[in-house]
Scaffold this motif. Structure first.
Motif, mmCIF file in Angstrom:
data_model
loop_
_atom_site.group_PDB
_atom_site.id
_atom_site.type_symbol
_atom_site.label_atom_id
_atom_site.label_comp_id
_atom_site.label_asym_id
_atom_site.label_seq_id
_atom_site.Cartn_x
_atom_site.Cartn_y
_atom_site.Cartn_z
ATOM 1 N N GLN A 19 -22.625 -70.967 24.552
ATOM 2 C CA GLN A 19 -22.031 -72.181 23.968
ATOM 3 C C GLN A 19 -22.906 -72.805 22.897
ATOM 4 O OE1 GLN A 19 -21.294 -74.285 27.781
ATOM 5 N NE2 GLN A 19 -19.163 -74.326 27.152
ATOM 6 N N PHE A 20 -24.202 -72.525 22.944
ATOM 7 C CA PHE A 20 -25.146 -73.096 21.978
ATOM 8 C C PHE A 20 -26.017 -71.973 21.427
ATOM 9 C CE2 PHE A 20 -24.289 -76.244 25.302
ATOM 10 C CZ PHE A 20 -23.782 -77.294 24.550
ATOM 11 N N PRO A 21 -25.494 -71.204 20.474
ATOM 12 C CA PRO A 21 -26.203 -70.018 19.994
ATOM 13 C C PRO A 21 -27.544 -70.304 19.332
ATOM 14 C CG PRO A 21 -24.284 -70.516 18.618
ATOM 15 C CD PRO A 21 -24.178 -71.379 19.823
ATOM 16 N N GLN A 22 -27.785 -71.577 18.956
ATOM 17 C CA GLN A 22 -29.095 -71.917 18.392
ATOM 18 C C GLN A 22 -30.182 -71.895 19.461
ATOM 19 O OE1 GLN A 22 -27.759 -75.664 16.448
ATOM 20 N NE2 GLN A 22 -28.773 -74.872 14.618
ATOM 21 N N ALA A 23 -29.797 -71.983 20.716
ATOM 22 C CA ALA A 23 -30.745 -71.925 21.825
ATOM 23 C C ALA A 23 -31.018 -70.456 22.147
ATOM 24 C CB ALA A 23 -30.190 -72.650 23.043
ATOM 25 N N HIS A 27 -36.193 -72.783 26.374
ATOM 26 C CA HIS A 27 -35.640 -71.989 25.279
ATOM 27 C C HIS A 27 -36.077 -72.538 23.928
ATOM 28 C CE1 HIS A 27 -32.658 -75.095 24.217
ATOM 29 N NE2 HIS A 27 -32.391 -75.209 25.506
ATOM 30 N N TYR A 28 -36.003 -71.687 22.938
ATOM 31 C CA TYR A 28 -36.227 -72.138 21.562
ATOM 32 C C TYR A 28 -35.051 -72.983 21.113
ATOM 33 C CZ TYR A 28 -35.964 -72.119 16.490
ATOM 34 O OH TYR A 28 -35.814 -72.512 15.187
ATOM 35 N N TYR A 29 -35.345 -73.984 20.280
ATOM 36 C CA TYR A 29 -34.286 -74.768 19.640
ATOM 37 C C TYR A 29 -34.848 -75.299 18.319
ATOM 38 C CZ TYR A 29 -29.961 -77.485 19.602
ATOM 39 O OH TYR A 29 -28.712 -77.977 19.294
ATOM 40 N N PRO A 30 -34.039 -75.340 17.262
ATOM 41 C CA PRO A 30 -34.572 -75.737 15.950
ATOM 42 C C PRO A 30 -34.893 -77.229 15.822
ATOM 43 C CG PRO A 30 -32.214 -75.281 15.806
ATOM 44 C CD PRO A 30 -32.648 -74.849 17.167
#
Length: 211
Positions: free
Chosen positions: A78-82, A98-101
């Motif tokens: 649901q949150f591909p940026q994660a 997780h990584y997140y911008p």
């Protein structure tokens, strides 16, 4: 020969840092951090510093305590940026590292621990073991971003601001009471940082104090 892997991921909510403990023959040579992160901010009216509360669903708190790593995912659907997702606590809440911008200097997620470094998140993903590696979440949260505090206020957020000012070298009691001494120290901090010295703690002062 035993494999070298991350035995513990330590999340310091106050410092907003992740550090790594390794085990195995090459543990001393591995990268340990710290890496900048941002935890869950919690929903309004919820005390995420309370251990039992932080573990409940619907709070948007990062759970405090020690939890085994559950499993890994390349990214949240649901949150591909994660990306480089390392799950812990339980599946019902979907809590993970997780990584997140976007990783600000204040609590900002829905409970996960956002990591600013893509490489650090991948390092954790690649080197933690399900049911063997542990995630340890400790310390208290920074105040919620956007609060406005001034003389006369009494709260845990005031106490946290006082704590941070003391950490920055200012002489001040830590009692949760925004009295004349706290107001004077806030004004001095604002002057030192070339901010508007009105003695009111708002967004701009927050961003500089917790930078």
């Amino acid at each position: 020969m035993a494999q070298t892997y991350i035995s513990k991921v330590i999340v310091d909510l106050w410092k907003q840092e992740v550090t790594l403990e390794w085990t195995g023959p090459n543990a001393a040579a591995q990268e340990k951090g710290p890496f900048h992160c941002s935890p869950g901010e919690g929903v309004s009216g919820v005390n995420c510093d309370d251990i039992a509360t932080s573990k409940r669903s619907g709070t948007s708190c990062t759970p405090k305590g020690e939890f085994p790593v559950n499993y890994h995912e390349r990214r949240f659907s649901q949150f591909p940026q994660a990306e480089w997702v390392t799950r812990f606590q339980d599946d019902s809440r979907g809590i993970a590292l997780h990584y997140y911008p976007i990783v600000p200097e204040y609590p900002d997620s829905n409970g996960c621990v956002r990591i600013a470094s893509l490489n650090a998140a991948k390092l954790i993903y690649d080197n933690t073991k399900s049911r063997q590696s542990v995630v340890s979440v400790r310390e208290e949260l920074r105040p919620r971003f956007g609060i406005v505090l001034k003389r006369g206020a009494k709260s845990q957020d005031v106490r946290k601001i006082q704590r941070r000012l003391v950490e920055k070298g200012y002489r001040l009691g830590i009692d949760g009471d925004f009295g004349p001494r706290t107001e004077a120290v806030v004004k001095q901090f604002q002057k030192d940082k070339r901010l508007s010295a009105d003695g009111i703690f708002g967004r701009q002062t927050y961003q500089v104090l917790f930078a």
